[in-house]
Design an enzyme around this catalytic site. Sequence first.
Site, mmCIF file in Angstrom:
data_model
loop_
_atom_site.group_PDB
_atom_site.id
_atom_site.type_symbol
_atom_site.label_atom_id
_atom_site.label_comp_id
_atom_site.label_asym_id
_atom_site.label_seq_id
_atom_site.Cartn_x
_atom_site.Cartn_y
_atom_site.Cartn_z
ATOM 1 C CD GLU A 39 -23.932 0.412 -19.225
ATOM 2 O OE1 GLU A 39 -22.848 0.570 -18.376
ATOM 3 O OE2 GLU A 39 -24.894 -0.099 -18.961
ATOM 4 C CG ASN B 100 -12.027 3.761 -6.128
ATOM 5 O OD1 ASN B 100 -11.791 3.871 -4.964
ATOM 6 N ND2 ASN B 100 -11.142 4.264 -7.024
HETATM 7 N N1 THU Z 1 -22.453 -2.124 -14.070
HETATM 8 C C1 THU Z 1 -22.073 -1.678 -15.261
HETATM 9 O O1 THU Z 1 -20.910 -1.533 -15.579
HETATM 10 N N2 THU Z 1 -23.234 -1.233 -16.074
HETATM 11 C C2 THU Z 1 -24.592 -1.334 -15.852
HETATM 12 O O2 THU Z 1 -25.509 -0.562 -16.529
HETATM 13 C C3 THU Z 1 -24.987 -2.182 -14.672
HETATM 14 C C4 THU Z 1 -23.840 -2.113 -13.601
HETATM 15 C C5 THU Z 1 -21.400 -2.340 -12.957
HETATM 16 C C6 THU Z 1 -21.112 -1.524 -11.669
HETATM 17 C C7 THU Z 1 -20.581 -2.371 -10.873
HETATM 18 O O3 THU Z 1 -19.072 -2.265 -11.263
HETATM 19 C C8 THU Z 1 -21.162 -3.738 -11.109
HETATM 20 O O4 THU Z 1 -21.649 -3.644 -12.402
HETATM 21 C C9 THU Z 1 -22.205 -4.179 -10.191
HETATM 22 O O5 THU Z 1 -23.169 -3.274 -9.991
#
Ligand code: THU
Length: 152
Positions: free
Chosen positions: A71, A61
């Site tokens: 997750e 966002n």
């Molecule tokens: N991110 C996830 O979707 N899951 C995780 O466990 C690690 C980080 C995403 C959050 C953000 O959109 C991007 O990865 C960079 O941090």
Amino acid sequence: MTMSVETVTPLDDTSAQTLARLLAAARAARERAYAPYSHFAVGAALLDEQGRIHAGCNVENAAYPQGQCAEASAIAHLVLAGGARILAAVVVGVADDPVTPCGGCRQRLREFAADDVPVWAADLQTVRAQFTVGQLLPASFGPGHLKHPLKP
Ligand code: THU
């Protein structure tokens, strides 16, 4: 921390098939990631107690803290579908080190998963590392702590 593929525990046929389904779902979900700010696409897939798989991607966002992890998206899909428990989880991301759930997502997973539930960290080619929920979040706080909601 990097684990070689050899350190991933061998699976029986049923578990290997389930892992293959989880990997496919998480990789497909990752393709849908909305990550225009970090450019770091993540996919996640969860096995529920009915044998169903629920996937999710990260959704960022412009107001950065409002972004949602893959997750969390997958958990929302599991709950919406009537799932109650997480029996296995896969996270897919591409980085030098295996992409493991962030701290907040470890707690989110723990809400629906037992300590011995496997969490596989994979990329587009292979499973890079394998953990349990209990290894990722030891001595965790959870629903059991709220059995006595009234102040003593
Ligand atoms: N991110 C996830 O979707 N899951 C995780 O466990 C690690 C980080 C995403 C959050 C953000 O959109 C991007 O990865 C960079 O941090």
